[in-house]
Enzyme design. Structure first.
Site, PDB file in Angstrom:
ATOM      1  N   GLU A 118      -2.031   0.432  -1.974  1.00 20.54           N
ATOM      2  CA  GLU A 118      -0.834  -0.367  -1.709  1.00 20.54           C
ATOM      3  C   GLU A 118      -1.146  -1.550  -0.785  1.00 20.54           C
ATOM      4  OE1 GLU A 118       1.842   2.543  -0.024  1.00 20.54           O
ATOM      5  OE2 GLU A 118       0.832   4.101  -1.210  1.00 20.54           O
ATOM      6  N   HIS A 139       3.975  -0.663  -3.297  1.00 15.88           N
ATOM      7  CA  HIS A 139       3.500   0.737  -3.332  1.00 15.88           C
ATOM      8  C   HIS A 139       2.958   1.101  -4.723  1.00 15.88           C
ATOM      9  CE1 HIS A 139       3.632   5.083  -2.797  1.00 15.88           C
ATOM     10  NE2 HIS A 139       4.105   4.973  -1.584  1.00 15.88           N
TER      11      HIS A 139
END
Ligand code: TA6
Length: 296
Positions: A263, A159
């Protein structure tokens, strides 16, 4: 180099011979800093990040495993980012394709606690390395160590929060014309328009079957982040913008202007491992001067 970070949490600092560096907390195996050889910070870390388990650190590169988002029974983004990892002092040979002397090997295994919500045995080995040119490389190897006959499935994301000078001057190349699930329109599927992405409001999209390379161009800094990934077919693009930013206690009201999450992920098609099987997911980040044309 081992040291104590914020609130006395254990931290490892990686230094590459030409001056680039990275920092990773054992808490969450969470990369919180990646600097180029001029000492410029390339990742976003919120000034309000809470370095207190079980809250995940806001920024850097949270690891989303074994569940991306709120798609299943676990907490948002799974539990890997909320656990204390250990140094892996017996790593299997990592086929890193670049010689790197600046690396650390971390490991997370099944815990009693997590087995209650996710009744599987796994070994998650993560190598975080700085390449000779200051590239940041994360290699995840997740193995199903269940007793025979019990496969498991998971979704995953690195992330990554990139630091950008001004979100309204950022373009993303490599995702145009692809299909995506829009988290802001109850995950309905759409097709992206035909040119580079620009940003003028909240965005939360899961792009599907994305290329192995995505470019994030910071116009003002004349810098392009290049995301290279392997084993990770999807890519999430997220900026909370002003309203959502205000709603997050660990995120400054104006900080949305200086970050963008892109991400590398495996979400649409969960990864299934039979006992003994191992999955590998590689992420390689580089920051190059924007004269770099994304076609390379
Ligand atoms: O990656 C996008 C996303 O799933 C957004 O929906 C938002 O929830 C973001 O992750 C942050 O999640 P977190 O649990 O770290 O606050």
């Amino acid at each position: 180099e081992f040291c104590k970070g914020v609130n006395g949490l254990d931290k490892v600092i990686l230094r590459e011979s030409r001056g680039s560096s990275a920092e990773v907390y054992l808490y969450g195996a969470h990369v919180t800093s990646w600097k180029n050889d001029h000492g410029e910070e390339l990742l976003f870390l919120s000034s309000k990040a809470v370095f207190k388990p079980p809250k995940a650190i806001r920024g850097g590169i949270p690891i989303c495993f074994p569940q991306f988002g709120g798609l299943g029974t676990l907490d948002q983004h799974g539990f890997a980012r909320n656990r204390l990892w250990s140094i892996d002092d017996d790593p299997p040979p990592f086929p890193t394709n670049t010689l790197s002397k600046a690396f650390v090997d971390l490991i997370l295994k099944t815990s009693e606690e997590d087995s209650k919500n996710w009744p599987h045995n796994f070994e998650y080995r993560l190598r975080i390395a700085l390449g000779p040119g200051g590239d940041l490389m994360l290699t995840s190897r997740i193995r199903n160590t269940n007793s025979e006959g019990k496969p498991f499935s998971f979704t995953f994301a690195y992330h990554t929060y990139f630091s950008v000078s001004d979100i309204s001057e950022v373009r993303v190349e490599g995702l145009e014309t692809l299909d995506y699930l829009d988290n802001l329109q109850n995950k309905e599927r759409f097709t992206e328009q035909g040119d580079a992405l620009t940003f003028e409001s909240e965005v939360d999209k899961i792009y599907l079957s994305t290329p192995t390379k995505i470019a994030i161009i910071d116009h003002e800094k004349k810098r392009t982040f290049v995301v290279r990934k392997d084993g990770l077919p999807d890519a999430v693009v997220w900026n909370p913008w002003d309203k959502k930013a205000k709603a997050m206690a660990d995120f400054g009201d104006d900080e949305y202007k200086h970050m963008l999450c892109v991400e590398a992920a495996a979400i649409e098609k969960p990864i299934t491992l039979k006992p003994g099987e191992e999955w590998k997911g590689r992420l390689e980040l580089s920051a190059v001067p924007s004269s770099y044309c994304s076609g390379q």
